[in-house]
Design an enzyme around this catalytic site. Structure first.
Site, PDB file in Angstrom:
ATOM      1  CG  HIS A 199     -61.956 -31.285 102.490  1.00 28.08           C
ATOM      2  ND1 HIS A 199     -61.912 -32.561 103.000  1.00 28.08           N
ATOM      3  CD2 HIS A 199     -62.272 -31.441 101.178  1.00 28.08           C
ATOM      4  CE1 HIS A 199     -62.176 -33.433 102.043  1.00 28.08           C
ATOM      5  NE2 HIS A 199     -62.410 -32.765 100.923  1.00 28.08           N
ATOM      6  CG  HIS A 253     -62.789 -13.256  89.610  1.00 28.88           C
ATOM      7  ND1 HIS A 253     -62.834 -12.165  90.440  1.00 28.88           N
ATOM      8  CD2 HIS A 253     -64.046 -13.425  89.136  1.00 28.88           C
ATOM      9  CE1 HIS A 253     -64.052 -11.662  90.461  1.00 28.88           C
ATOM     10  NE2 HIS A 253     -64.821 -12.407  89.684  1.00 28.88           N
TER      11      HIS A 253
END
Length: 203
Positions: free
Chosen positions: A140, A131
Site C-alpha cells: 500500500h 522509473h
C-alpha cells in the site's frame, strides 16, 4: 464494460468504486463482513452481505477494496476469483509499466517507465513512482508518497502519507514506513521506520 464486485465497504471502497466507474466499468455489488454495513449503500452501490456470498453473485471480476495489507492477502488467498486491475483514467502510466491482477491505481498517481507493480497492491491518490521501481504484492503506497527511480518494495510494505524514498533503496517484506518519513538507506523486513531521516525498530 465489466461488472466488478467490490469486497469491502469502508472509506477505501469509495475511492475504489469511483475508480471503477471512472474507468467505464460497472459496480455489480459490494460485500463486507460487518453486519452493520450490510443492506446499506456505498456511493449508491448496495452492500449485499458478507464476502462469502460473493460466490453466488454474477460478476466479471472482483477487487478487494480494503486498505490493510494483511486483510487483502487473507481474502486473496481464500477466494479464487477473477481479479480486476483498476486504474483511474486520471492516473498516468507509461505504456511499459506492468500492473498485477487485483491492483488499484488512483487519480493523480504517476508511474514512470519500466516500473512493475505486483498483485493486490494500492497506488493511492497522487503517489509518484519513478522509473524502474519494483513493487511487490499486497503493498500500500499511501497518498502523496514519492519514490525515486530503482526503488524496490517487497511484499506487504506500507508507505504512509507523504513519505519518500530516495533512488535505489529497498524496503523489506511487511515493513511500515510512517507518514512523512524520508528513507535514505535500505530497510530490512518487518520493521517500523519513522522520522527524517527514517530510523527503524522491529515490529
Amino acid at each position: 464494460m465489466k461488472r466488478v464486485a467490490v469486497l469491502g465497504a469502508g472509506g477505501h471502497a469509495k475511492v475504489v468504486i469511483s475508480a471503477v466507474r471512472s474507468a467505464g466499468d460497472e459496480v455489480a455489488a459490494v460485500f463486507d463482513d460487518d453486519p452493520s454495513l450490510q443492506g446499506s449503500t456505498v456511493l449508491g452501490a448496495l452492500v449485499c452481505g458478507p464476502i462469502a456470498m460473493i460466490n453466488t453473485q454474477a460478476f466479471d471480476a472482483a477487487v478487494i477494496a480494503i486498505g490493510v495489507n494483511k486483510i487483502r492477502e487473507k481474502i486473496a488467498k481464500a477466494f479464487k476469483l477473477p481479479w480486476a486491475t483498476v486504474i483511474s483514467p486520471a492516473a498516468w502510466l507509461d505504456p511499459s509499466v506492468k500492473i498485477g491482477a487485483g491492483t488499484v491505481v488512483f487519480a493523480g498517481a504517476i508511474i514512470q517507465p519500466d516500473s512493475m507493480i505486483g498483485e493486490h497492491s494500492i497506488v493511492n491518490t497522487g503517489a509518484t513512482i519513478d522509473h524502474d521501481c519494483v513493487i511487490g504484492d499486497f503493498v500500500h503506497i499511501a497518498p502523496g508518497v514519492n519514490l525515486g527511480g530503482n526503488v524496490a518494495l517487497e511484499d506487504g510494505v506500507f508507505l504512509g502519507i507523504g513519505s519518500a524514498i530516495i533512488p535505489g533503496r529497498r524496503v523489506g517484506r511487511w515493513t511500515t514506513v510512517g507518514a512523512g518519513a524520508i528513507v535514505l538507506r535500505d530497510i530490512g523486513p518487518q520493521q517500523i521506520a519513522y522520522g527524517v531521516p527514517a530510523r527503524t525498530r522491529s515490529v
